[in-house]
Scaffold this active site. Sequence first.
Site, PDB file in Angstrom:
ATOM      1  N   PHE A  66       1.049  -1.036   0.334  1.00  0.00           N
ATOM      2  CA  PHE A  66       0.119  -0.229  -0.321  1.00  0.00           C
ATOM      3  C   PHE A  66       1.141   1.098  -0.115  1.00  0.00           C
ATOM      4  O   PHE A  66       1.714   1.664   1.364  1.00  0.00           O
ATOM      5  CB  PHE A  66      -0.428  -0.291   1.263  1.00  0.00           C
ATOM      6  CG  PHE A  66      -1.738   0.870   1.059  1.00  0.00           C
ATOM      7  CD1 PHE A  66      -2.837   1.027  -0.266  1.00  0.00           C
ATOM      8  CD2 PHE A  66      -1.560   2.544   1.955  1.00  0.00           C
ATOM      9  CE1 PHE A  66      -4.458   1.834   0.136  1.00  0.00           C
ATOM     10  CE2 PHE A  66      -3.199   3.186   1.561  1.00  0.00           C
ATOM     11  CZ  PHE A  66      -3.740   2.915   0.977  1.00  0.00           C
ATOM     12  N   ALA A  67       0.894   1.875  -1.108  1.00  0.00           N
ATOM     13  CA  ALA A  67       2.239   3.309  -1.285  1.00  0.00           C
ATOM     14  C   ALA A  67       1.385   4.384  -1.122  1.00  0.00           C
ATOM     15  O   ALA A  67       0.354   3.940  -1.214  1.00  0.00           O
ATOM     16  CB  ALA A  67       2.698   2.781  -2.660  1.00  0.00           C
ATOM     17  N   HIS A  68       2.231   5.056  -0.222  1.00  0.00           N
ATOM     18  CA  HIS A  68       1.687   6.551  -0.172  1.00  0.00           C
ATOM     19  C   HIS A  68       2.942   7.035   0.750  1.00  0.00           C
ATOM     20  O   HIS A  68       3.672   6.793   0.999  1.00  0.00           O
ATOM     21  CB  HIS A  68       0.103   6.399   1.313  1.00  0.00           C
ATOM     22  CG  HIS A  68       0.858   5.677   1.881  1.00  0.00           C
ATOM     23  ND1 HIS A  68       1.174   4.922   2.727  1.00  0.00           N
ATOM     24  CD2 HIS A  68       1.092   5.494   3.995  1.00  0.00           C
ATOM     25  CE1 HIS A  68       1.437   4.134   3.673  1.00  0.00           C
ATOM     26  NE2 HIS A  68       1.411   5.346   4.603  1.00  0.00           N
ATOM     27  N   ALA A  69       2.526   8.476   0.810  1.00  0.00           N
ATOM     28  CA  ALA A  69       3.288   9.339   1.669  1.00  0.00           C
ATOM     29  C   ALA A  69       2.237  10.156   2.345  1.00  0.00           C
ATOM     30  O   ALA A  69       1.483  10.087   2.330  1.00  0.00           O
ATOM     31  CB  ALA A  69       4.015  10.389   1.215  1.00  0.00           C
TER      32      ALA A  69
END
Length: 286
Positions: A66-69
Amino acid sequence: MVALKELLPLDAIRLDVSVPNWAKAVRASGDLLVSTGTATDGYTAEMIANVAENGPYIVLAPGFAFAHARPSPAVLRTGMSWVRLAEPVEFGHEANDPVTLVVALAATDAGSHTDAMATLARLLADPETSRALAEARTSEDVWTLVTGAELSEARTGAPAAAAPEAPEAPAAPAAPAPDATTGAPARSGGADRHTILTVCGNGLGTSLFLKNTLEQVLERWGWSSFVTVEATDTISAKGKASEAAAILTSGEIARTLGDVGTPVRVVENFTDTGEVDRVLRETYEV
């Protein structure tokens, strides 16, 4: 609060994407955020930097990243993308590698997408739905499975019939009753109502998945009225640790937190109610 169908446009879904490594996998998900007007290319760089700095904690279940920033000026609106890889890639996670699905989130704040994350967590935790998503032949098939909406709504934006509820998680074994004297889970010291922190690097992505899973377990136990679950980031967690009964997080984030004077429990699969049930029993020694 917004629903999944509002966050994940059909054009943000790509299947059988070939990439050589984890950074390219995250970039592929970021490129879709850019192409759908959700974020700028700078946000993609921030997502990659997040993994480089904090480790592969975003791989929160077997095969799923789950890619995020953090919210930043690079986020234009809250939205998501979905990339299913043609060949699995290694992110460096000891338990959940290799990854075949990368879902990216760009958020303008920490709260508006929480309902959508809870729905997505339940979908991915359901074996039948997860299998159907892995075998889906088209982006349209994935969109209807994820959103529960009619495909015509994805193409025209017209209202569709109400989406079905997310699949119910399997029943968990009965948990011991709360302490008969205090009415709260047995623990030395502290107030009757406890707080458990679920922690990730940014406090708005993977920690929400774990929060949702933990709340499902607490509901089955009948402890929801005794325990509050708060999703937060590593910096905030250090300040709040003294007021918490426990911290649940990934191995990578646990190492970043270090000794905070509160039990830190590692969860490998953030969508697995069985594993979270076991960790909660160990925490309260029941």
